[in-house]
Design a protein around this motif. Structure first.
Motif, PDB file in Angstrom:
ATOM      1  N   GLU A   5       3.701 -31.057 -33.199  1.00  0.00           N
ATOM      2  CA  GLU A   5       2.991 -29.978 -32.928  1.00  0.00           C
ATOM      3  C   GLU A   5       1.600 -30.248 -32.871  1.00  0.00           C
ATOM      4  O   GLU A   5       0.704 -29.920 -31.933  1.00  0.00           O
ATOM      5  CB  GLU A   5       3.156 -28.772 -33.756  1.00  0.00           C
ATOM      6  CG  GLU A   5       2.338 -27.640 -33.395  1.00  0.00           C
ATOM      7  CD  GLU A   5       2.585 -26.416 -34.603  1.00  0.00           C
ATOM      8  OE1 GLU A   5       1.659 -25.429 -34.574  1.00  0.00           O
ATOM      9  OE2 GLU A   5       3.481 -26.540 -35.284  1.00  0.00           O
ATOM     10  N   SER A   6       1.354 -31.116 -33.716  1.00  0.00           N
ATOM     11  CA  SER A   6      -0.135 -31.772 -34.116  1.00  0.00           C
ATOM     12  C   SER A   6      -0.436 -32.485 -32.742  1.00  0.00           C
ATOM     13  O   SER A   6      -1.663 -32.617 -32.307  1.00  0.00           O
ATOM     14  CB  SER A   6      -0.140 -32.615 -35.234  1.00  0.00           C
ATOM     15  OG  SER A   6      -1.434 -32.979 -35.282  1.00  0.00           O
ATOM     16  N   ALA A   7       0.477 -33.401 -32.460  1.00  0.00           N
ATOM     17  CA  ALA A   7       0.274 -34.404 -31.279  1.00  0.00           C
ATOM     18  C   ALA A   7       0.140 -33.451 -30.114  1.00  0.00           C
ATOM     19  O   ALA A   7      -0.901 -33.827 -28.976  1.00  0.00           O
ATOM     20  CB  ALA A   7       1.455 -35.258 -30.770  1.00  0.00           C
ATOM     21  N   GLY A  31      -7.521 -25.792 -44.469  1.00  0.00           N
ATOM     22  CA  GLY A  31      -8.259 -26.760 -45.252  1.00  0.00           C
ATOM     23  C   GLY A  31      -7.640 -28.227 -44.805  1.00  0.00           C
ATOM     24  O   GLY A  31      -8.370 -29.186 -45.302  1.00  0.00           O
ATOM     25  N   TRP A  32      -6.449 -28.235 -44.084  1.00  0.00           N
ATOM     26  CA  TRP A  32      -5.883 -29.281 -43.618  1.00  0.00           C
ATOM     27  C   TRP A  32      -6.600 -30.153 -42.427  1.00  0.00           C
ATOM     28  O   TRP A  32      -6.400 -29.313 -41.181  1.00  0.00           O
ATOM     29  CB  TRP A  32      -4.499 -29.102 -43.329  1.00  0.00           C
ATOM     30  CG  TRP A  32      -3.611 -30.246 -43.184  1.00  0.00           C
ATOM     31  CD1 TRP A  32      -2.824 -30.973 -43.878  1.00  0.00           C
ATOM     32  CD2 TRP A  32      -3.360 -30.982 -41.779  1.00  0.00           C
ATOM     33  NE1 TRP A  32      -2.127 -31.995 -43.354  1.00  0.00           N
ATOM     34  CE2 TRP A  32      -2.510 -32.211 -42.058  1.00  0.00           C
ATOM     35  CE3 TRP A  32      -3.781 -30.858 -40.567  1.00  0.00           C
ATOM     36  CZ2 TRP A  32      -2.210 -32.798 -41.043  1.00  0.00           C
ATOM     37  CZ3 TRP A  32      -3.633 -31.696 -39.511  1.00  0.00           C
ATOM     38  CH2 TRP A  32      -2.520 -32.737 -39.665  1.00  0.00           C
ATOM     39  N   ARG A  67      -4.187 -28.833 -36.854  1.00  0.00           N
ATOM     40  CA  ARG A  67      -3.500 -28.486 -37.995  1.00  0.00           C
ATOM     41  C   ARG A  67      -2.314 -27.601 -37.364  1.00  0.00           C
ATOM     42  O   ARG A  67      -2.472 -26.749 -36.692  1.00  0.00           O
ATOM     43  CB  ARG A  67      -4.285 -27.615 -38.930  1.00  0.00           C
ATOM     44  CG  ARG A  67      -3.583 -26.900 -39.967  1.00  0.00           C
ATOM     45  CD  ARG A  67      -4.493 -26.198 -40.929  1.00  0.00           C
ATOM     46  NE  ARG A  67      -5.037 -25.083 -40.435  1.00  0.00           N
ATOM     47  CZ  ARG A  67      -4.589 -23.895 -40.165  1.00  0.00           C
ATOM     48  NH1 ARG A  67      -3.424 -23.727 -40.777  1.00  0.00           N
ATOM     49  NH2 ARG A  67      -5.262 -22.736 -39.703  1.00  0.00           N
ATOM     50  N   PRO A  68      -1.160 -27.799 -37.770  1.00  0.00           N
ATOM     51  CA  PRO A  68       0.037 -27.163 -37.311  1.00  0.00           C
ATOM     52  C   PRO A  68       0.031 -25.729 -37.982  1.00  0.00           C
ATOM     53  O   PRO A  68      -0.643 -25.566 -39.078  1.00  0.00           O
ATOM     54  CB  PRO A  68       1.347 -27.854 -37.936  1.00  0.00           C
ATOM     55  CG  PRO A  68       0.861 -29.462 -37.995  1.00  0.00           C
ATOM     56  CD  PRO A  68      -0.632 -29.213 -38.659  1.00  0.00           C
ATOM     57  N   ARG A  69       0.626 -24.817 -37.255  1.00  0.00           N
ATOM     58  CA  ARG A  69       0.511 -23.568 -37.656  1.00  0.00           C
ATOM     59  C   ARG A  69       1.000 -23.402 -39.024  1.00  0.00           C
ATOM     60  O   ARG A  69       0.577 -22.368 -39.943  1.00  0.00           O
ATOM     61  CB  ARG A  69       1.217 -22.578 -36.912  1.00  0.00           C
ATOM     62  CG  ARG A  69       0.804 -22.267 -35.593  1.00  0.00           C
ATOM     63  CD  ARG A  69       1.599 -21.795 -34.510  1.00  0.00           C
ATOM     64  NE  ARG A  69       2.752 -22.643 -34.203  1.00  0.00           N
ATOM     65  CZ  ARG A  69       3.613 -22.133 -33.263  1.00  0.00           C
ATOM     66  NH1 ARG A  69       3.748 -21.287 -32.795  1.00  0.00           N
ATOM     67  NH2 ARG A  69       4.617 -23.179 -33.347  1.00  0.00           N
ATOM     68  N   ALA A  70       2.066 -24.079 -39.576  1.00  0.00           N
ATOM     69  CA  ALA A  70       2.815 -23.838 -40.852  1.00  0.00           C
ATOM     70  C   ALA A  70       1.784 -24.192 -41.986  1.00  0.00           C
ATOM     71  O   ALA A  70       2.050 -23.966 -43.399  1.00  0.00           O
ATOM     72  CB  ALA A  70       4.113 -24.305 -41.052  1.00  0.00           C
TER      73      ALA A  70
END
Length: 330
Positions: A228-230, A188-189, A181-184
């Motif tokens: 970022e997720s990658a 719950g994602w 999950r990206p910081r932004a």
């Protein structure tokens, strides 16, 4: 005798040089595409998302050169042809059938869409593909029971975390959520999971991921959350102790896109097949991927359309000898 000024001489001069110049420029894009700056607007990633289609542009330029009978253009086009064939020609070769005794797994990957009007029909189509593993993304809660029911007879082992899941013919001995999950993004994602599958060839760490979407707008390609997720997923794979790894997922990027570098730098990509999977109505890019470590992704292909906006893909993955079991020292 043809009157002076009315004859049709072969076209020469500037048009031929224009075609030649465009061909050389195209070769300069396809070959050293990593040299294209990624700012502003992540233009490098945007170009890399559609690199295979450069072959169509080369073919059109070749037709123009033929029509205009431009020797200069035809000769110059040999360069982009050679560059394109070197980069993508291998994907056109037919995949070989597996022989007896191979350490092969067939995996099926599909973003089923959370708006799919026919999850049961989609599940039946995936079963018909005959895979050993089936990875799904955008598994909406109302449809989850349908997928479990239809897939369950052929795939008795399954794990779901958030909106991603894996169904397996073989036992799953470990499973957990993978935080990508990206910081932004809000809590719950959850779009990543890891499962250890006990195959006939040894343990395989199977990852399923759905990276954030990208958008093309006035400012270029908006892919920062995806990138970022990658990176987070790449770190998880790098620390994986099981030797053989198979990553399946909607990565919202092609294997040429530098944004997926944290994954493609350490995992093998498909050696055969373009398998453009998105959008289903007019597939322009393969963003649904099967990648592997200590294994070869020999061939990837698309399957018939379902009720999703993505096409399913199926890939043959051959585990390296002695790599299906044991732990990996990163």
């Amino acid at each position: 005798m043809t009157p002076v000024g009315r004859g049709r001489a072969p076209a020469t001069g500037r048009p031929g040089w224009v075609t030649a110049g465009l061909g050389v420029a195209l070769a300069g894009v396809v070959g050293p595409h990593r040299a294209i700056p990624n700012s502003p607007g992540r233009v490098g990633s945007l170009v890399e998302s559609f690199l295979p289609w450069a072959g169509v542009v080369v073919a059109l330029l070749f037709v123009v050169a033929l029509v205009r009978r431009s020797g200069v253009g035809l000769v110059a086009l040999l360069l982009p042809v050679a560059v394109w064939v070197q980069a993508f020609g291998g994907l056109l070769l037919p995949g070989s059938d597996a022989g007896t005794g191979t350490r092969e797994l067939v995996v099926v990957q599909h973003n089923v869409s959370d708006e799919n009007p026919d999850p049961a029909g989609t599940a039946r189509a995936l079963v018909a593909a005959g895979g050993d593993l089936v990875a799904l993304e955008e598994v909406a809660v109302p449809a989850l029971a349908v997928y479990e029911d239809v897939l369950g007879a052929d795939y008795p082992h399954h794990v779901v975390h958030g909106t991603v899941g894996i169904w397996s013919k073989y036992p799953i001995t470990e499973e957990r959520l993978v935080d990508i999950r990206p910081r932004a993004f809000e809590a719950g994602w959850n779009r990543g999971l890891r499962a250890v599958v006990r195959t006939p060839y040894g343990d395989v760490a199977a990852y399923v991921a759905h990276l954030p979407s990208v958008r093309v707008g006035a400012r270029g390609l908006a892919s920062a959350p995806r990138d970022e997720s990658a990176r987070m997923l790449g770190n998880a794979v790098r620390g994986e102790e099981v030797g053989a790894v198979i990553l399946m997922g909607d990565l919202n990027g092609t294997v040429d896109d530098r944004g997926l570098g944290p994954l493609t730098s350490q995992l093998n990509v498909a050696e055969r097949g373009f398998a453009f999977s998105y959008p289903a109505g007019l597939p322009l890019a393969r963003i649904d991927q099967v990648l592997a470590r200590s294994a070869t992704v020999g061939h990837i292909r698309t399957l018939p359309a379902t009720g999703s906006d993505h096409l399913p893909v199926a890939a043959r993955v051959t585990l390296d000898p002695l790599q299906g079991s044991g732990r990996f020292a990163p």
